[in-house]
Design a protein around this motif. Structure first.
Motif, PDB file in Angstrom:
ATOM      1  N   GLU A   6       0.184  -1.385  -0.109  1.00 28.35           N
ATOM      2  CA  GLU A   6       0.043  -0.300  -0.141  1.00 28.35           C
ATOM      3  C   GLU A   6       0.765   1.252   0.359  1.00 28.35           C
ATOM      4  O   GLU A   6       1.910   1.120   0.605  1.00 28.35           O
ATOM      5  CB  GLU A   6      -0.623   0.010   1.182  1.00 28.35           C
ATOM      6  CG  GLU A   6      -2.201  -1.173   1.159  1.00 28.35           C
ATOM      7  CD  GLU A   6      -1.676  -2.020   2.097  1.00 28.35           C
ATOM      8  OE1 GLU A   6      -2.023  -3.135   2.784  1.00 28.35           O
ATOM      9  OE2 GLU A   6      -0.163  -2.287   2.193  1.00 28.35           O
ATOM     10  N   SER A   7       0.608   2.548  -0.852  1.00 32.73           N
ATOM     11  CA  SER A   7       0.689   3.646  -0.686  1.00 32.73           C
ATOM     12  C   SER A   7       0.286   4.686  -0.978  1.00 32.73           C
ATOM     13  O   SER A   7      -0.757   4.736  -1.234  1.00 32.73           O
ATOM     14  CB  SER A   7       2.055   3.982  -1.661  1.00 32.73           C
ATOM     15  OG  SER A   7       1.812   3.532  -3.287  1.00 32.73           O
ATOM     16  N   GLY A   8       0.915   5.873  -0.610  1.00 30.29           N
ATOM     17  CA  GLY A   8      -0.211   6.827  -0.742  1.00 30.29           C
ATOM     18  C   GLY A   8      -0.744   8.087   0.043  1.00 30.29           C
ATOM     19  O   GLY A   8      -1.210   9.022   0.127  1.00 30.29           O
ATOM     20  N   GLY A   9      -0.239   7.217   1.638  1.00 30.59           N
ATOM     21  CA  GLY A   9      -0.987   8.045   2.663  1.00 30.59           C
ATOM     22  C   GLY A   9      -0.159   9.621   2.951  1.00 30.59           C
ATOM     23  O   GLY A   9       1.094   9.499   2.193  1.00 30.59           O
ATOM     24  N   GLY A  10      -0.577   9.697   3.777  1.00 34.18           N
ATOM     25  CA  GLY A  10      -0.373  11.113   4.371  1.00 34.18           C
ATOM     26  C   GLY A  10      -0.164  11.613   4.708  1.00 34.18           C
ATOM     27  O   GLY A  10      -1.829  11.787   5.805  1.00 34.18           O
ATOM     28  N   LEU A  11      -0.812  13.558   5.031  1.00 35.15           N
ATOM     29  CA  LEU A  11      -1.073  14.151   6.020  1.00 35.15           C
ATOM     30  C   LEU A  11      -1.923  14.608   5.131  1.00 35.15           C
ATOM     31  O   LEU A  11      -1.456  15.906   4.030  1.00 35.15           O
ATOM     32  CB  LEU A  11      -0.030  15.096   6.611  1.00 35.15           C
ATOM     33  CG  LEU A  11      -0.729  16.054   7.249  1.00 35.15           C
ATOM     34  CD1 LEU A  11      -1.794  15.557   9.170  1.00 35.15           C
ATOM     35  CD2 LEU A  11       0.280  17.061   8.191  1.00 35.15           C
ATOM     36  N   ALA A  12      -2.477  15.230   5.557  1.00 34.55           N
ATOM     37  CA  ALA A  12      -3.863  16.623   4.702  1.00 34.55           C
ATOM     38  C   ALA A  12      -4.438  16.903   5.960  1.00 34.55           C
ATOM     39  O   ALA A  12      -5.076  16.799   7.388  1.00 34.55           O
ATOM     40  CB  ALA A  12      -5.164  15.222   3.796  1.00 34.55           C
ATOM     41  N   LEU A  20      -4.665   7.018  -2.557  1.00 32.21           N
ATOM     42  CA  LEU A  20      -4.115   5.349  -1.872  1.00 32.21           C
ATOM     43  C   LEU A  20      -3.927   4.450  -3.322  1.00 32.21           C
ATOM     44  O   LEU A  20      -4.946   4.468  -4.400  1.00 32.21           O
ATOM     45  CB  LEU A  20      -4.907   4.564  -0.964  1.00 32.21           C
ATOM     46  CG  LEU A  20      -4.678   5.378  -0.091  1.00 32.21           C
ATOM     47  CD1 LEU A  20      -5.408   4.412   1.280  1.00 32.21           C
ATOM     48  CD2 LEU A  20      -3.418   6.505   0.573  1.00 32.21           C
ATOM     49  N   SER A  21      -2.941   4.121  -3.161  1.00 27.71           N
ATOM     50  CA  SER A  21      -2.831   3.041  -4.475  1.00 27.71           C
ATOM     51  C   SER A  21      -2.145   1.670  -3.725  1.00 27.71           C
ATOM     52  O   SER A  21      -1.417   1.714  -2.521  1.00 27.71           O
ATOM     53  CB  SER A  21      -1.665   2.974  -4.847  1.00 27.71           C
ATOM     54  OG  SER A  21      -1.583   3.917  -5.994  1.00 27.71           O
TER      55      SER A  21
END
Length: 118
Positions: A6-12, A20-21
């Motif tokens: 999994e990838s694409g997370g972060g702070l928003a 997310l991918s």
């Protein structure tokens, strides 16, 4: 090769968006359906979005109208477009198969952290 990445997370910020991918490989790529799960500390993972191989989607009430799940079968990738984010969307997001296939494949990836600030 790791079966689920999994990838694409972060702070928003509240109201913001993230995409997310999930790269799927190995036996899990043959799963009938895939989903995105949300986990916060002290609670079980909750299925928030699911998609069949044919493209039929379902959503938890908490995300319906804000999140969109999609998949690229040729590329074995599952996406989660997250819009109108809320602080309660904060947590770790995992992708995986659905239902009994989760136990059958017996694997969870590392997940990707999403943090939504108010």
């Amino acid at each position: 090769q790791v079966p689920l990445v999994e990838s694409g997370g972060g702070l928003a910020q509240t109201g913001g968006s993230l995409r997310l991918s999930c790269s799927v490989s190995g036996r899990i790529a043959s799963a009938n359906g895939m989903g995105w799960y949300h986990q916060v500390p002290g609670k079980q993972r909750e299925l928030v979005a699911a998609i069949t191989r044919g493209g039929t989607t379902t959503y938890a009430d908490s995300v319906r109208g804000r999140f969109t799940i999609s998949r690229d079968n040729a590329d074995n990738t599952v996406y989660l477009q997250m819009n109108a984010l809320k602080p309660e969307d904060t947590g770790v997001y995992f992708c995986n198969a659905l239902g009994q296939e989760v136990a059958f494949f017996g694997f969870w990836g590392q997940g990707t952290q999403v943090t939504v600030s108010s």
